[in-house]
Design a protein around this motif. Structure first.
Motif, PDB file in Angstrom:
ATOM      1  N   LEU A 208       0.661  -1.173  -1.804  1.00 42.42           N
ATOM      2  CA  LEU A 208       0.428   0.177  -2.303  1.00 42.42           C
ATOM      3  C   LEU A 208       1.242   1.164  -1.479  1.00 42.42           C
ATOM      4  N   THR A 209       1.966   2.051  -2.175  1.00 42.36           N
ATOM      5  CA  THR A 209       2.853   2.995  -1.499  1.00 42.36           C
ATOM      6  C   THR A 209       2.595   4.415  -1.988  1.00 42.36           C
ATOM      7  N   ASP A 210       2.637   5.355  -1.058  1.00 41.02           N
ATOM      8  CA  ASP A 210       2.567   6.770  -1.378  1.00 41.02           C
ATOM      9  C   ASP A 210       3.938   7.197  -1.896  1.00 41.02           C
ATOM     10  N   ASP A 211       4.001   7.665  -3.131  1.00 41.50           N
ATOM     11  CA  ASP A 211       5.298   7.991  -3.727  1.00 41.50           C
ATOM     12  C   ASP A 211       6.012   9.124  -2.995  1.00 41.50           C
ATOM     13  N   ALA A 212       5.270  10.068  -2.463  1.00 42.33           N
ATOM     14  CA  ALA A 212       5.887  11.239  -1.820  1.00 42.33           C
ATOM     15  C   ALA A 212       6.535  10.897  -0.488  1.00 42.33           C
ATOM     16  N   THR A 213       5.912  10.041   0.260  1.00 41.43           N
ATOM     17  CA  THR A 213       6.382   9.743   1.611  1.00 41.43           C
ATOM     18  C   THR A 213       7.024   8.367   1.753  1.00 41.43           C
ATOM     19  N   GLY A 214       6.768   7.494   0.791  1.00 40.79           N
ATOM     20  CA  GLY A 214       7.242   6.122   0.906  1.00 40.79           C
ATOM     21  C   GLY A 214       6.412   5.281   1.854  1.00 40.79           C
ATOM     22  N   GLU A 215       5.352   5.870   2.391  1.00 37.01           N
ATOM     23  CA  GLU A 215       4.494   5.160   3.344  1.00 37.01           C
ATOM     24  C   GLU A 215       3.721   4.045   2.660  1.00 37.01           C
ATOM     25  N   THR A 216       3.658   2.895   3.313  1.00 35.20           N
ATOM     26  CA  THR A 216       2.812   1.806   2.835  1.00 35.20           C
ATOM     27  C   THR A 216       1.364   2.129   3.169  1.00 35.20           C
ATOM     28  N   LEU A 217       0.538   2.212   2.148  1.00 33.85           N
ATOM     29  CA  LEU A 217      -0.875   2.536   2.322  1.00 33.85           C
ATOM     30  C   LEU A 217      -1.697   1.295   2.616  1.00 33.85           C
ATOM     31  N   GLY A 267      -3.096  15.626  -6.329  1.00 34.04           N
ATOM     32  CA  GLY A 267      -1.698  15.879  -6.007  1.00 34.04           C
ATOM     33  C   GLY A 267      -0.942  14.650  -5.527  1.00 34.04           C
ATOM     34  N   MET A 268      -1.624  13.548  -5.401  1.00 34.35           N
ATOM     35  CA  MET A 268      -1.015  12.333  -4.885  1.00 34.35           C
ATOM     36  C   MET A 268      -0.586  11.429  -6.043  1.00 34.35           C
ATOM     37  N   SER A 269       0.486  10.677  -5.840  1.00 38.21           N
ATOM     38  CA  SER A 269       0.860   9.622  -6.772  1.00 38.21           C
ATOM     39  C   SER A 269       1.179   8.369  -5.972  1.00 38.21           C
ATOM     40  N   VAL A 270       0.831   7.215  -6.527  1.00 40.72           N
ATOM     41  CA  VAL A 270       0.987   5.963  -5.798  1.00 40.72           C
ATOM     42  C   VAL A 270       1.618   4.909  -6.698  1.00 40.72           C
ATOM     43  N   THR A 280       9.108  -8.838  -9.442  1.00 44.74           N
ATOM     44  CA  THR A 280       8.463  -7.840  -8.570  1.00 44.74           C
ATOM     45  C   THR A 280       7.915  -6.669  -9.404  1.00 44.74           C
ATOM     46  N   PRO A 281       6.937  -6.934 -10.260  1.00 42.41           N
ATOM     47  CA  PRO A 281       6.417  -5.875 -11.132  1.00 42.41           C
ATOM     48  C   PRO A 281       5.757  -4.754 -10.337  1.00 42.41           C
ATOM     49  N   LYS A 282       5.817  -3.547 -10.905  1.00 42.52           N
ATOM     50  CA  LYS A 282       5.208  -2.378 -10.272  1.00 42.52           C
ATOM     51  C   LYS A 282       4.405  -1.605 -11.301  1.00 42.52           C
ATOM     52  N   ILE A 283       3.436  -0.852 -10.795  1.00 50.92           N
ATOM     53  CA  ILE A 283       2.645   0.006 -11.673  1.00 50.92           C
ATOM     54  C   ILE A 283       2.214   1.208 -10.846  1.00 50.92           C
ATOM     55  N   GLY A 284       2.055   2.355 -11.509  1.00 52.32           N
ATOM     56  CA  GLY A 284       1.717   3.548 -10.745  1.00 52.32           C
ATOM     57  C   GLY A 284       0.756   4.452 -11.480  1.00 52.32           C
ATOM     58  N   ALA A 285       0.269   5.459 -10.764  1.00 52.07           N
ATOM     59  CA  ALA A 285      -0.614   6.471 -11.312  1.00 52.07           C
ATOM     60  C   ALA A 285      -0.509   7.711 -10.453  1.00 52.07           C
ATOM     61  N   SER A 286      -0.876   8.850 -11.037  1.00 52.42           N
ATOM     62  CA  SER A 286      -0.910  10.094 -10.286  1.00 52.42           C
ATOM     63  C   SER A 286      -2.301  10.696 -10.400  1.00 52.42           C
ATOM     64  N   PHE A 287      -2.658  11.493  -9.394  1.00 50.06           N
ATOM     65  CA  PHE A 287      -3.989  12.086  -9.325  1.00 50.06           C
ATOM     66  C   PHE A 287      -3.816  13.612  -9.338  1.00 50.06           C
ATOM     67  N   LYS A 288      -4.341  14.241 -10.363  1.00 50.12           N
ATOM     68  CA  LYS A 288      -4.104  15.668 -10.545  1.00 50.12           C
ATOM     69  C   LYS A 288      -5.289  16.507 -10.050  1.00 50.12           C
TER      70      LYS A 288
END
Length: 288
Positions: A208-217, A267-270, A280-288
């Motif tokens: 799991l990665t924070d889209d804004a920072t690239g940090e691995t959560l 405000g976060m998206s992951v 290497t499939p990926k999936i994401g979501a954002s939190f408004k």
């Protein structure tokens, strides 16, 4: 014991050790719980901590029946608290059983508001899609693999619903349908059969990665789920069998937490990536 034998034993103890339905919450209690849940107000679990699993399953059945009026039919099941860390947090030594409805499943890239639920969370998960009823007799990951169409990325978005001061244990969590709220599901991933596919599912990493920072959560291997994610399918099949039910082709099984739960922040998206699975499939979501 082999991991598959352990999961079958857990499924048996989950139901057999529970007393008969003695204090299933009445309809008024269930309706009150759902009214607070719908209003995103902290509430109490229909079955409090220390209650019986049988009563909790009864409460869950009533809740699911009412929710299905808006969310559609049952499309599968979820095994909750399948990682050692999540079991430690909630003080249990075995998984818990929940039910998934069609309207809970969201498209990739969905935007979700944390304010729509109490204690909204997100976690790395994985969906297994059943293709053959023979899965109900499977006892090893290799046998389960032969009875599935494949797996799907699943970023689960559970909600604990209850107030922060309320104690949650296996019975209480079961009674709130294991927090099933929403989840973002991706396209089917077809896996190699036999030992190759079994090893792939045990060894891949859910990151799991924070889209804004690239940090691995968080980052955890598939084997963080009961020693192998397909053991969750065996466990679910065992619970259903004890209820006189069975998995059927097309059913979805959420295997549970592959790593820790995270609080959903506006405000976060992951992005959730499955390193080691084909493409290497990926999936994401954002939190408004």
């Amino acid at each position: 014991m082999r991991a598959s034998v352990v999961t079958l034993a857990l499924a048996t103890s989950f139901l057999v050790s529970a007393p008969a339905f003695a204090a299933c919450p009445d309809d008024a209690a269930i309706d009150a719980f759902l009214a607070e849940r719908a209003a995103a107000r902290p509430t109490t679990a229909p079955v409090a901590a220390g209650g019986s699993i049988a009563d909790a399953l009864c409460a869950q059945e009533k809740i699911v029946a009412r929710l299905s009026a808006d969310l559609g039919p049952v499309v599968g099941y979820k095994a909750g608290l399948t990682s050692p860390k999540s079991q430690e947090i909630f003080g249990v030594s075995e998984p818990v059983f929940g039910t998934l409805l069609k309207g809970m499943i969201l498209e990739p890239g969905a935007s979700v508001s944390p304010s729509d639920a109490v204690r909204a969370l997100y976690e790395a998960d994985l969906i297994v899609e059943i293709s053959d009823a023979a899965v109900n007799e499977a006892s090893t990951p290799e046998e389960v693999l032969a009875s599935i169409a494949g797996v799907r990325p699943f970023l689960e978005l559970p909600a604990l619903v209850v107030g922060k001061d309320e104690k949650l244990d296996g019975a209480a969590i079961t009674s709130i349908n294991v927090g099933a709220w929403r989840g973002v599901m991706g396209e089917l991933i077809v896996l190699p059969q036999g030992a190759e596919g079994v090893a792939m599912l045990a060894g891949f990493t859910a990151r799991l990665t924070d889209d804004a920072t690239g940090e691995t959560l968080s980052a955890a291997p598939g084997k963080a789920v009961l020693g192998h994610p397909l053991n969750a399918v065996t466990w679910i099949a065992g619970v259903l069998k004890a209820q006189g039910k069975a998995l059927k082709p097309g059913d979805l099984v959420s295997v549970g937490s592959i790593g820790p739960l995270h609080p959903m922040k506006p405000g976060m998206s992951v992005t959730l990536a499955y390193e080691g699975l084909p493409g290497t499939p990926k999936i994401g979501a954002s939190f408004k």
